[in-house]
Design a protein around this motif. Sequence first.
Motif, PDB file in Angstrom:
ATOM      1  N   TRP A  48       0.838  -1.210   0.000  1.00 41.15           N
ATOM      2  CA  TRP A  48       0.000   0.000   0.000  1.00 41.15           C
ATOM      3  C   TRP A  48       0.868   1.254   0.000  1.00 41.15           C
ATOM      4  CZ3 TRP A  48      -0.695   3.878   3.747  1.00 41.15           C
ATOM      5  CH2 TRP A  48      -1.774   4.739   3.508  1.00 41.15           C
ATOM      6  N   LEU A  49       1.925   1.281   0.867  1.00 39.94           N
ATOM      7  CA  LEU A  49       2.838   2.434   0.910  1.00 39.94           C
ATOM      8  C   LEU A  49       3.579   2.602  -0.416  1.00 39.94           C
ATOM      9  CD1 LEU A  49       4.404   2.250   4.485  1.00 39.94           C
ATOM     10  CD2 LEU A  49       2.909   4.028   3.576  1.00 39.94           C
ATOM     11  N   LYS A  76       2.600   7.187  -6.508  1.00 38.95           N
ATOM     12  CA  LYS A  76       1.706   8.296  -6.885  1.00 38.95           C
ATOM     13  C   LYS A  76       2.326   9.641  -6.533  1.00 38.95           C
ATOM     14  CE  LYS A  76      -2.667   5.776  -6.475  1.00 38.95           C
ATOM     15  NZ  LYS A  76      -3.907   5.627  -5.687  1.00 38.95           N
ATOM     16  N   ILE A  77       2.966   9.691  -5.371  1.00 40.92           N
ATOM     17  CA  ILE A  77       3.628  10.935  -4.953  1.00 40.92           C
ATOM     18  C   ILE A  77       4.770  11.261  -5.912  1.00 40.92           C
ATOM     19  CG2 ILE A  77       5.071  11.960  -3.140  1.00 40.92           C
ATOM     20  CD1 ILE A  77       3.285  10.455  -1.097  1.00 40.92           C
ATOM     21  N   ARG A  79       2.518   1.874  -3.410  1.00 42.05           N
ATOM     22  CA  ARG A  79       1.605   2.502  -4.378  1.00 42.05           C
ATOM     23  C   ARG A  79       1.452   3.987  -4.084  1.00 42.05           C
ATOM     24  NH1 ARG A  79      -3.740  -0.606  -4.586  1.00 42.05           N
ATOM     25  NH2 ARG A  79      -4.269   1.245  -5.773  1.00 42.05           N
ATOM     26  N   LYS A  80       1.340   4.331  -2.802  1.00 43.87           N
ATOM     27  CA  LYS A  80       1.190   5.749  -2.434  1.00 43.87           C
ATOM     28  C   LYS A  80       2.438   6.538  -2.827  1.00 43.87           C
ATOM     29  CE  LYS A  80      -2.859   6.020  -0.608  1.00 43.87           C
ATOM     30  NZ  LYS A  80      -3.877   6.786  -1.267  1.00 43.87           N
ATOM     31  N   PHE A  81       3.612   5.967  -2.536  1.00 50.82           N
ATOM     32  CA  PHE A  81       4.854   6.665  -2.888  1.00 50.82           C
ATOM     33  C   PHE A  81       5.021   6.793  -4.399  1.00 50.82           C
ATOM     34  CE2 PHE A  81       6.571   5.523   1.461  1.00 50.82           C
ATOM     35  CZ  PHE A  81       6.548   6.834   1.927  1.00 50.82           C
TER      36      PHE A  81
END
Length: 181
Positions: free
Chosen positions: A24-25, A31-32, A27-29
């Motif tokens: 999950w992290l 996107k960032i 994927r978030k990173f």
Amino acid sequence: MDPIYYVISISLTIVGMLAGVTYWLGRKFSKIDYRFENIEREISGLRGEISRAFDGMKSATITINSLMLDFLSLKGLIRDDEARMLGSEMQRVFSIVKLNPIAKEDLEYLKKIFSKDVDEITIEEAEKVAEIGKKWWYEDGSEIAYKTFLAGLVIRGYHISKMVKEGKKPWLEPPFRIKES
């Protein structure tokens, strides 16, 4: 059940949760990172636009001042005391200029020209002074560079004004050559 099974099942649960959180992290990173790349592209584009606008302003300033001084010259409005004052100011300024922003040959040329009396400076020399000042100003935007540009134009304008007062009819022809009719 054995306590070892409890430890193994809790460990597997924790490992599974960590794997899920890590995924999950990640994927978030990503996107960032994608957002930052977009922001960097936009900033880069803005820098280019600002640079072009700034160059346009420099060009407009040069054109406006050149046109105004040409107009004043053809009206015979530039006096010798104004040209002499500017020549003296430039002589003072070039005594303190370092070589960094300007080539040694250009600085020596400017010192040589401004060591002369304003009446001894030719129109061609004044035009070359203006060109050196313009090039220098485009490169580093310094006040001294712009003064150099204006000094060349004012001295050139002084000579044109003098011709007008003598009853001659000079006109400008690119690149700033004087003809008499």
